[in-house]
Design a protein around this motif. Sequence first.
Motif, mmCIF file in Angstrom:
data_model
loop_
_atom_site.group_PDB
_atom_site.id
_atom_site.type_symbol
_atom_site.label_atom_id
_atom_site.label_comp_id
_atom_site.label_asym_id
_atom_site.label_seq_id
_atom_site.Cartn_x
_atom_site.Cartn_y
_atom_site.Cartn_z
ATOM 1 N N GLU A 324 -1.705 -9.893 -4.312
ATOM 2 C CA GLU A 324 -2.643 -8.806 -4.600
ATOM 3 C C GLU A 324 -4.018 -9.209 -4.097
ATOM 4 N N GLU A 325 -4.779 -8.217 -3.644
ATOM 5 C CA GLU A 325 -6.090 -8.532 -3.085
ATOM 6 C C GLU A 325 -7.005 -7.327 -3.223
ATOM 7 N N LYS A 326 -8.284 -7.606 -3.349
ATOM 8 C CA LYS A 326 -9.289 -6.547 -3.388
ATOM 9 C C LYS A 326 -9.974 -6.456 -2.032
ATOM 10 N N LEU A 327 -10.118 -5.238 -1.531
ATOM 11 C CA LEU A 327 -10.819 -5.015 -0.272
ATOM 12 C C LEU A 327 -12.275 -4.699 -0.586
ATOM 13 N N PRO A 328 -13.193 -5.630 -0.336
ATOM 14 C CA PRO A 328 -14.591 -5.421 -0.724
ATOM 15 C C PRO A 328 -15.200 -4.169 -0.102
ATOM 16 N N GLY A 329 -14.918 -3.925 1.158
ATOM 17 C CA GLY A 329 -15.527 -2.783 1.835
ATOM 18 C C GLY A 329 -14.984 -1.439 1.412
ATOM 19 N N TYR A 330 -13.833 -1.435 0.761
ATOM 20 C CA TYR A 330 -13.192 -0.183 0.372
ATOM 21 C C TYR A 330 -13.215 0.047 -1.143
ATOM 22 N N GLY A 331 -13.495 -1.014 -1.907
ATOM 23 C CA GLY A 331 -13.463 -0.875 -3.353
ATOM 24 C C GLY A 331 -12.068 -0.652 -3.896
ATOM 25 N N LEU A 332 -11.061 -1.185 -3.196
ATOM 26 C CA LEU A 332 -9.670 -0.968 -3.580
ATOM 27 C C LEU A 332 -8.984 -2.285 -3.908
ATOM 28 N N TRP A 333 -8.079 -2.230 -4.888
ATOM 29 C CA TRP A 333 -7.142 -3.321 -5.139
ATOM 30 C C TRP A 333 -5.796 -2.906 -4.556
ATOM 31 N N LEU A 334 -5.183 -3.789 -3.778
ATOM 32 C CA LEU A 334 -3.899 -3.492 -3.160
ATOM 33 C C LEU A 334 -2.859 -4.527 -3.586
ATOM 34 N N SER A 335 -1.638 -4.055 -3.813
ATOM 35 C CA SER A 335 -0.495 -4.926 -4.050
ATOM 36 C C SER A 335 0.321 -4.938 -2.761
ATOM 37 N N VAL A 336 0.507 -6.114 -2.187
ATOM 38 C CA VAL A 336 1.053 -6.221 -0.833
ATOM 39 C C VAL A 336 2.351 -7.025 -0.847
ATOM 40 N N LYS A 337 3.330 -6.546 -0.064
ATOM 41 C CA LYS A 337 4.549 -7.305 0.190
ATOM 42 C C LYS A 337 4.772 -7.364 1.690
ATOM 43 N N ALA A 338 5.011 -8.573 2.166
ATOM 44 C CA ALA A 338 5.208 -8.787 3.601
ATOM 45 C C ALA A 338 6.627 -9.280 3.842
ATOM 46 N N TYR A 339 7.295 -8.674 4.855
ATOM 47 C CA TYR A 339 8.674 -9.023 5.189
ATOM 48 C C TYR A 339 8.720 -9.456 6.664
#
Length: 694
Positions: A324-339
């Motif tokens: 999980e990561e927060k995008l400072p420029g967007y003000g969003l928290w994202l939950s990410v899965k990479a395959y």
Amino acid sequence: MKTIAVIEDDNDAWLLLKNLLIKAGYESKQLIRFASIADIRPQQTTPEVVLTDLGLPDSKGLATFKKVCSLFPDSPIIVITGDGDADLAIDLIREGAQDYLVKGEIDHRLLSKSIQHSIERKRITSDYKRIFFDSPTPKYILDAETLNILAVNKAVIEKYGYSEAELLHMHGNDLRPAEEIQRFRQKAQTLNTERYDGGIWWHLKKDGTVFAVHIYVHTTEFDGRRAFMVVAIDIDKQLKAEQALEEKALENEQILESMTDAFFKVDENHCFTYVNQEFEKILQKKRGEILGQNIWEVFPEAMRLKFYEGYQRALQTRENTYFEEKLPGYGLWLSVKAYPFDKGMAVYFIDITEQKLAQEKLARDEQNLRAIINNTSDIIWSVDRQNNIISANDAFWTYLYALTGKKQGEITEADFNNEVFAAWTQFFDRAFRGETFKTIWTSVIGNEEYTSETSFNPIRNEQGDITGASCFSRDITQERKLQQKILTDDANLKAMIDNTDDLIWSVDTDFNLISANKAFLTVIETWIDRSLKVGDNIFDPKMNDALTEKWKGLYSKALNGEQFLMEQEANDNGSTLFTETRFNPIRDTNGKIIGVSCFSHDVTPLRTYLQKTEEQNKQLREIAWIQSHKVRNHVASILGLIQVIDLHKADDETSHYALRGIKQSSEELDVIIREINEKTQQLDQNEKSSYERL
């Protein structure tokens, strides 16, 4: 009348407290004195505050305080004692005392201030407990040392299937499958932060169902012990959706475009090869601008975040990676899965900003908790046993303003008509008696009619006594309108199928009647000499004749997936009747056959017309045969006779013979022509009759 209970055996101390309380603004009639624990009797109203000494004839020290707490569970308790022991004071505060005052050091101002502060602290404590227990998100408290369950809210009881009593005798291990217990113990032993995102875990319900949750932990203190408050957010459906997505072909664009999760693919050179619509929406990048571009050139700021670290880890380990990561420029928290795959990386992410904000709100004070219940259009409020408002969200006061035109603090009982007030009083009384239930209520605001569904739930204190009721009201106006439209459409559809002489019906896999129009029910009653209704078996269990077996075979044929047409011929009082019956399998949303629908139509007029047409065609063929054979023969004879006539020898015997032959052939030809004419007239008459019957 608000009262103050004073538990003091010493008369001088009692007189001193009495004078101080009168100076503080209380009247003598408001003061109730008890000289011992045994003197205390149930009161009609809960005291506003309780002042108690610890040294009584029948009880001493901390034990006295615990007994007073059990006798006055809903009142703030102030200990007034001659003992200035600081350690004892701390123990009493931990046990729930609102204040600790030492005799000889009190004046009326200090006493008044202590009473007011104690009342407010008790109210805040009660509100916090109520917010904890009524929260729709499962929460429970674990002892930090033993990991025993110390408290649970209603959502835990509903989600896990245990009663509150069962849960309070359980260990944290009992909520987890065996394979998660060792991991749980290790995490609990190493947890040393105030707030902790525990990530995804598997939990176990009472019925054995295993489901996925996202755990958030807050360290706290409960009953004087270090404890963990655990928030368990059910993400089972979300997690299963992710697993299903992983198994599917990532190249399927239609599926990817219909996803509510953002998705993108990069090749071995880290260049975008695909992004879906949700990606464009969340990150505000059009696919035409970034396809073929390097991900780190498009998002250079991401190289300083977990995105870059997680991306590289997935490439190196060739394992699926989650972060999980927060995008400072967007003000969003994202939950990410990479395959990772052979020629690149497939990544999907979801916007969990609201979830993260909810976590922060759970860690805040009462003001933040109140913001949670105000962040909904549903109406939420609670009342005490005297029907006084304990707490309410903004939607509640907005609704009352629309209903009465008055703001909070201005509304009185007089603003509601007697019938409405009496009805709601009865609802609250049911909740006060321990009943949990829902009601449907219709009200008129302006010229609009609104319908709401309200849930009533008893509020209980730690001893299990009902102290009030919490209420949750949801606007179901549009839902009700939709239900009414469905009912109307159903009625119209039923009227349509009943307004026909054709037979329409359906049966399930056991040959029970699912639906039928009036025409079918009328005819079937005549055929089988008994009336049928929906749910009845269409076959008489006492009958096992050839006709029953025939129809069972037809239904079974359709239940095996075949769609077909059956034609029947029957005799009715000397008349021949023809019918056509169509059989169609009925399938559910998963394609499983669950019944057969049938449509039977009387085709007798059509069959009669076709038979008449065939008869007419037969007569036409006969006329054609007469024309082509009989008429042609006589015409040929006449032509032959004419050729042998010598027009210059009228007396020639051969000519006379030929003329006689011509006369005979002409007379026979006239008979044939009359026969053709009669058949033609008969054909016209038959055709007219057929049209009239149709």
